[in-house]
Design an enzyme around this catalytic site. Structure first.
Site, short mmCIF file in Angstrom:
data_model
loop_
_atom_site.label_atom_id
_atom_site.label_comp_id
_atom_site.label_asym_id
_atom_site.label_seq_id
_atom_site.Cartn_x
_atom_site.Cartn_y
_atom_site.Cartn_z
N GLU A 1 -1.07 -5.48 8.37
CA GLU A 1 -0.32 -4.79 9.32
C GLU A 1 -0.96 -5.49 10.29
O GLU A 1 -2.01 -5.23 10.93
CB GLU A 1 -0.40 -3.44 9.36
N ASP B 1 0.76 -1.22 -0.07
CA ASP B 1 -0.07 0.14 -0.09
C ASP B 1 0.86 1.16 -0.13
O ASP B 1 0.51 2.31 -0.06
CB ASP B 1 -0.95 0.02 0.96
N SER B 2 2.26 1.09 0.07
CA SER B 2 3.09 2.04 -0.22
C SER B 2 2.80 2.73 -1.44
O SER B 2 3.33 3.81 -1.95
CB SER B 2 4.58 1.87 -0.21
N ASP C 1 -1.26 -6.09 -0.44
CA ASP C 1 -1.49 -5.42 0.80
C ASP C 1 -3.14 -5.43 1.13
O ASP C 1 -3.74 -4.77 0.09
CB ASP C 1 -0.84 -4.10 1.01
N GLU D 1 9.43 -4.62 10.45
CA GLU D 1 9.77 -3.14 10.07
C GLU D 1 10.26 -2.01 10.77
O GLU D 1 9.60 -1.93 11.86
CB GLU D 1 8.71 -2.63 8.99
N LYS E 1 -1.41 -9.20 2.66
CA LYS E 1 -0.52 -8.76 4.04
C LYS E 1 -1.41 -7.85 4.64
O LYS E 1 -2.16 -7.13 4.25
CB LYS E 1 0.69 -8.27 3.48
O1 KIV Z 1 3.54 -1.06 1.74
C1 KIV Z 1 4.73 -1.49 1.66
O2 KIV Z 1 5.49 -1.18 0.46
C2 KIV Z 1 5.36 -2.38 2.64
C3 KIV Z 1 6.55 -2.77 2.89
C4 KIV Z 1 7.49 -1.50 2.97
C5 KIV Z 1 6.99 -3.74 3.46
O3 KIV Z 1 4.55 -2.52 3.49
#
Ligand code: KIV
Length: 278
Positions: A120, A49-50, A88, A187, A118
């Site tokens: 969090e 989600d970055s 994510d 992280e 994924k």
């Molecule tokens: O959103 C993302 O890119 C991440 C990585 C930094 C692990 O969660």
């Protein structure tokens, strides 16, 4: 059936089996061309989600929607063939209830074709993880600095300075592993804490700003390729794409303004009898 040889993708079993072996190579991607470039080198590609910050210019990941993740997940799946692709779950798509988590995770898997999601994972998310895993959805956890918690934390701060914080991050990782996470992103935590987590859990840990002792490493690809002026301390820059793009675009602008572009070789010359559409 197609006569083309189909390359089999890595599975979550490949990832879990790597614990204690050669470190896992993981990077982020958000589009098909980058998915294709990373594919041969990576065990795991994360559609993080970055994407909200890297591609859409947001100041945090909080505004990222499920539809955005699905669109970028589809693109990366089209570009890649062999890496495990994890997408994510964005902020607000899994926290409310187990049903909400399952319906949204199932949408991600069905609409993108990716193999895992994924989450969090604060300790509260262990229920979500076990609910999804029991229903056929592999989950990667994410502990330590959790960017979706930026508004509670008051910024993107590394974790592990106090013993209370260290205990909490360790408990989050153990909770994610017990709930059935196949791997855990660790992280922005103190080096020794990341190493302790790696010892304490049976599944692989994937470090980012964590420890060389983790079972794998991940970076935001655009950070390590130098697409931004600023990058966190833990990023090693393997290229300076900003400078390369700046030089190339500057040369293009000069060529256009001086009419050096396009040249004769870059033009279509249609012979008289030839159709214009051809
Ligand atoms: O959103 C993302 O890119 C991440 C990585 C930094 C692990 O969660």
């Amino acid at each position: 059936m197609s006569s083309h040889t189909k390359i089999a993708r890595k599975t979550v079993r490949h990832i879990t089996a790597s614990k204690g072996k050669a470190p896992l190579v993981c990077l982020t991607a958000y589009d098909a061309p980058m998915g294709a470039l990373l594919d041969a080198h990576c065990d795991l590609i994360l559609v993080g989600d970055s994407v909200g910050m890297v591609v859409h210019g947001m100041s945090s990941t909080v505004g990222v929607s499920l539809d955005m993740m699905i669109m970028h997940g589809q693109a990366v799946m089209r570009g890649s063939q062999q890496a495990l692709v994890v997408v994510d779950m964005p902020f607000g798509s899994y926290e409310t209830s187990l049903d909400q988590a399952f319906l949204n995770a199932a949408r991600i898997l069905k609409e993108t074709g990716c193999q895992a999601v994924k989450i969090e994972s604060g300790t509260y998310a262990a229920d979500q993880i076990s609910h999804l895993v029991a229903r056929g959805i592999p989950v990667m956890g994410h502990v330590g600095l959790r960017p979706q918690a930026v508004n509670v934390d008051g910024g993107f701060r590394a974790k592990g300075r106090t013993s209370e914080e260290r205990d909490r991050v360790l408990a989050e990782a153990i909770a994610a592993e017990r709930a059935g996470a196949f791997a855990i992103v660790v992280e922005g935590v103190a080096d020794d804490l990341a190493a302790e987590i790696t010892q304490a859990v049976a599944c692989p840990t994937i470090g980012i700003g964590a420890s060389s002792q983790c079972d794998g490493q991940i970076l935001v690809t655009d950070d390590m390729l130098g697409r931004f002026e600023w990058a966190p301390k833990f990023v090693r820059r393997y290229a300076d794409l900003r400078a390369i793009i700046d030089t190339a675009v500057g040369e293009f602008a000069e060529d256009v303004r001086s009419r050096r572009f396009p040249s004769e070789a870059e033009l279509y010359k249609l012979s008289k009898g030839q159709s214009k559409a051809g």
